[in-house]
Design a protein around this motif. Structure first.
Motif, PDB file in Angstrom:
ATOM      1  N   VAL A 268       0.809  -1.128  -0.110  1.00  0.00           N
ATOM      2  CA  VAL A 268      -0.101   0.069  -0.124  1.00  0.00           C
ATOM      3  C   VAL A 268       1.084   1.170  -0.079  1.00  0.00           C
ATOM      4  CG1 VAL A 268      -1.970  -0.905   1.178  1.00  0.00           C
ATOM      5  CG2 VAL A 268      -0.145   0.219   2.595  1.00  0.00           C
ATOM      6  N   THR A 269       0.452   2.392  -0.421  1.00  0.00           N
ATOM      7  CA  THR A 269       1.131   3.644  -0.306  1.00  0.00           C
ATOM      8  C   THR A 269       0.478   4.603   0.880  1.00  0.00           C
ATOM      9  OG1 THR A 269       1.381   3.679  -2.707  1.00  0.00           O
ATOM     10  CG2 THR A 269       1.717   5.531  -1.483  1.00  0.00           C
ATOM     11  N   PRO A 308      -1.436  13.345  -3.988  1.00  0.00           N
ATOM     12  CA  PRO A 308      -1.267  12.020  -5.082  1.00  0.00           C
ATOM     13  C   PRO A 308      -2.121  10.986  -4.647  1.00  0.00           C
ATOM     14  CG  PRO A 308       0.886  12.574  -3.451  1.00  0.00           C
ATOM     15  CD  PRO A 308      -0.526  13.344  -3.538  1.00  0.00           C
ATOM     16  N   GLU A 309      -2.176   9.965  -5.248  1.00  0.00           N
ATOM     17  CA  GLU A 309      -2.999   8.880  -4.934  1.00  0.00           C
ATOM     18  C   GLU A 309      -2.242   7.975  -3.745  1.00  0.00           C
ATOM     19  OE1 GLU A 309      -4.488   4.682  -6.984  1.00  0.00           O
ATOM     20  OE2 GLU A 309      -5.359   6.382  -7.803  1.00  0.00           O
ATOM     21  N   VAL A 310      -3.058   8.041  -2.478  1.00  0.00           N
ATOM     22  CA  VAL A 310      -2.390   7.046  -1.413  1.00  0.00           C
ATOM     23  C   VAL A 310      -3.487   6.354  -0.826  1.00  0.00           C
ATOM     24  CG1 VAL A 310      -0.430   8.767  -1.053  1.00  0.00           C
ATOM     25  CG2 VAL A 310      -2.784   9.153   0.008  1.00  0.00           C
ATOM     26  N   ASP A 311      -3.193   5.417   0.119  1.00  0.00           N
ATOM     27  CA  ASP A 311      -3.971   4.632   0.881  1.00  0.00           C
ATOM     28  C   ASP A 311      -4.267   5.076   2.102  1.00  0.00           C
ATOM     29  OD1 ASP A 311      -4.210   2.777  -1.680  1.00  0.00           O
ATOM     30  OD2 ASP A 311      -2.400   2.218  -1.229  1.00  0.00           O
ATOM     31  N   ALA A 312      -3.423   5.796   2.602  1.00  0.00           N
ATOM     32  CA  ALA A 312      -3.640   6.385   4.044  1.00  0.00           C
ATOM     33  C   ALA A 312      -2.618   7.634   4.036  1.00  0.00           C
ATOM     34  CB  ALA A 312      -3.238   5.230   4.975  1.00  0.00           C
ATOM     35  N   ILE A 313      -2.932   8.522   5.017  1.00  0.00           N
ATOM     36  CA  ILE A 313      -2.166   9.591   5.078  1.00  0.00           C
ATOM     37  C   ILE A 313      -1.651   9.652   6.774  1.00  0.00           C
ATOM     38  CG2 ILE A 313      -1.769  12.014   5.527  1.00  0.00           C
ATOM     39  CD1 ILE A 313      -3.218  12.228   2.781  1.00  0.00           C
ATOM     40  N   TYR A 314      -0.285   9.751   6.777  1.00  0.00           N
ATOM     41  CA  TYR A 314       0.392  10.008   8.396  1.00  0.00           C
ATOM     42  C   TYR A 314       0.964  11.570   8.423  1.00  0.00           C
ATOM     43  CZ  TYR A 314       3.902   9.215  12.025  1.00  0.00           C
ATOM     44  OH  TYR A 314       4.406   9.139  13.283  1.00  0.00           O
ATOM     45  N   LEU A 340     -10.942  13.814   0.729  1.00  0.00           N
ATOM     46  CA  LEU A 340     -10.549  12.382   1.039  1.00  0.00           C
ATOM     47  C   LEU A 340     -10.810  12.010   2.282  1.00  0.00           C
ATOM     48  CD1 LEU A 340      -7.040  12.959  -0.857  1.00  0.00           C
ATOM     49  CD2 LEU A 340      -8.945  11.194  -1.537  1.00  0.00           C
ATOM     50  N   SER A 341     -11.073  12.590   3.281  1.00  0.00           N
ATOM     51  CA  SER A 341     -11.196  12.353   4.704  1.00  0.00           C
ATOM     52  C   SER A 341     -12.900  11.757   4.470  1.00  0.00           C
ATOM     53  CB  SER A 341     -11.138  13.519   5.608  1.00  0.00           C
ATOM     54  OG  SER A 341     -11.657  12.979   6.966  1.00  0.00           O
ATOM     55  N   ARG A 342     -13.615  12.504   3.879  1.00  0.00           N
ATOM     56  CA  ARG A 342     -15.090  12.382   3.737  1.00  0.00           C
ATOM     57  C   ARG A 342     -15.300  10.957   3.103  1.00  0.00           C
ATOM     58  NH1 ARG A 342     -14.612  14.875   7.567  1.00  0.00           N
ATOM     59  NH2 ARG A 342     -15.742  17.120   8.024  1.00  0.00           N
ATOM     60  N   LYS A 343     -14.386  10.739   2.196  1.00  0.00           N
ATOM     61  CA  LYS A 343     -14.490   9.280   1.435  1.00  0.00           C
ATOM     62  C   LYS A 343     -13.918   8.276   2.236  1.00  0.00           C
ATOM     63  CE  LYS A 343     -14.178  11.511  -3.189  1.00  0.00           C
ATOM     64  NZ  LYS A 343     -13.419  11.514  -4.426  1.00  0.00           N
TER      65      LYS A 343
END
Length: 480
Positions: A268-269, A308-314, A340-343
């Motif tokens: 995952v990214t 960019p397209e990512v699967d999670a954010i830290y 993105l958060s709402r999605k």
């Protein structure tokens, strides 16, 4: 468990208090050794990002934190052994005063760490307006715990050669240990300070120049060659791993073997928000995500509009307040992150990242809009609003932690919550130590977005990285 790695010699640079000058001395020695083609493994004792960032620049390699509150003692030992391999020497910068801990036994102190790792200590003495008394202070430190090997001192903030001569003579006569160097008073502009200590190396416009200055000061005023010889010839008693009932096993460190195993896992990214506004990350945390099969993609709301397209954010901590104008001006990024958060994109944010998730921050009566993902409005205080270790109990179901878990972390902040709209079920943590967001509660979450003032270290909070990876995989699968 046994560790077969050979222990690399090292030294702990300690002081009598915070602000004694040990950071600049540690940086100068590290940079001076590096200039002599000595490979230095840098470490910072305690939960610190800023000093660790400077040490990383000075050594040219990641600086790892060693903390016996956040992690089991066996984990701390293994981290030292793992991250100092193939190096010539390790530099461990202490924090606060040598014996300062959280209780009468000196738990979590720099002295505790020195004994745990069986390393000698160089004590930095701030000699401002003092001469013979410094010998008495040093003698007290030497006798306070005979198991601590104070093998020498470095004098700091000398008023001149006459001052230095008097202090040297008294220490060598009464304490019988070497003085490896003596530094004059330095100008603050080389290493300017802010409310949490030094300005971060990422924000300092001339950080390389300042490091060169620290290196030259060390070469001019400290016998770095004799110091290296003494430290590398130190014969310790070995460093057996200890039992610790807080943690039964040592988490996997970032090694070639772990990375090889990770290639067999579906990747995952993870987007890591890192720039001069957000730069508080433990290397272990990012490496833990990589070990579990994540690719890391760095993102900056200061320089990017699209995410960019990512699967999670830290999103780590930092100083969004000093970049509030730029952050608020980038409305496209703020709107994209909120969408993105709402999605359902998993977002995990700490401290400064939590502020960016809020609706706004008010500075000098000017309100700067943030993302508006969480109904929080922040301000900034002149006094610390949360400062020290934390312990939390997970009391509500949430995206990242199991109910009933007890986590140890830390909070260091001057920001404060001006207003908040929430109910108790949206706060994951009950604070048993520390302040949190409001009324001893922390871990505010909505959908898969989670914001907290509590910083965690993955080697102590071992559930964090697997949980974030699992959420990222589920989100990725939902889009396919």
């Amino acid at each position: 468990m046994t560790v077969s790695r050979e222990k690399v010699p090292g030294v702990v640079i300690a002081g009598l208090r915070g602000g004694s000058g040990k950071t600049i001395i540690s940086l100068g020695i590290t940079a001076a050794w590096r200039a002599r083609n000595i490979t230095v493994a840098p470490f910072k004792k305690g939960p610190d990002y800023i000093d660790a960032g400077w040490l990383s620049r000075a050594a040219g390699r990641p600086c790892y934190n060693l903390d016996t509150y956040l992690c089991a003692q066996s984990v701390v030992q293994t981290s030292y052994l793992t991250h100092s391999q193939s190096c010539d020497i390790a530099m461990v910068e202490g924090n606060r005063g040598l014996y300062d801990g959280i209780d009468l036994d000196g738990t979590t102190s720099t002295s505790e760490l020195a004994k745990l790792l069986d390393l000698p200590v160089i004590l930095v003495l701030d000699c401002t307006k003092s001469t013979r008394t410094m010998a008495a202070v040093l003698m007290g430190c030497m006798q306070f715990d005979p198991d601590i090997n104070i093998c020498g001192v470095i004098l700091n903030r000398m008023a001149g050669k006459r001052h230095e001569g008097k202090v040297r003579a008294n220490i060598e006569h009464f304490c019988n240990i070497p003085v490896f160097g003596a530094l004059p008073k330095l100008k603050q502009e080389d290493f300017p300070e802010r409310h949490m200590g030094l300005v971060t190396s990422e924000e300092h416009q001339e950080s390389d120049t300042s490091l060169a200055r620290a290196r030259q000061v060390a070469l001019d005023n400290i016998d770095v060659d004799e110091l290296f010889r003494r430290i590398t010839s130190f014969k310790g008693q070995g460093m057996p791993l200890v039992d610790n009932d807080r943690q039964e096993s040592v988490p996997a460190m970032n090694t070639a073997e772990n990375k090889k195993q990770a290639t067999d896992i579906s990747t995952v990214t993870i987007g890591v928000v890192r720039d001069s506004a957000f730069q508080f990350y433990y290397p272990d945390n990012i490496e833990a995500l990589e070990n579990l099969g994540a690719g890391i993609k760095f993102i900056s709301p200061l320089s990017q509009s699209d995410i960019p397209e990512v699967d999670a954010i830290y999103m780590g901590g930092g100083f969004p307040e000093t970049h509030a104008t730029q952050l608020s001006a980038n409305q496209v990024f703020r709107d994209n992150l909120k969408a993105l958060s709402r999605k359902g994109l998993p977002i995990y944010a700490e401290c400064g990242g939590l502020i960016f998730l809020g609706e706004s921050i008010c500075l000098d009566d000017v309100v700067y809009p943030m993302t508006g993902i969480l109904p929080l409005r922040f301000g900034l205080s002149k006094r610390p609003q949360g400062h020290g270790y934390t312990e939390v109990e997970v009391v509500n179901e949430n995206p990242f932690y199991a109910k009933g878990e007890v986590l140890r972390g830390h909070e260091f902040r001057y920001s404060k919550v001006i207003s908040i709209d929430y109910d108790d079920s949206a706060m994951a943590f009950k604070m048993t130590r520390g302040k949190g967001i409001i009324e001893k509660k922390d871990g505010f979450f909505k959908d898969n977005t989670f914001g907290t003032y509590t910083h965690i270290h993955t080697l102590g909070t071992t559930s964090w990285a697997p949980s974030l990876i699992a959420k990222a995989r589920r989100f990725k699968a939902s889009r396919q």
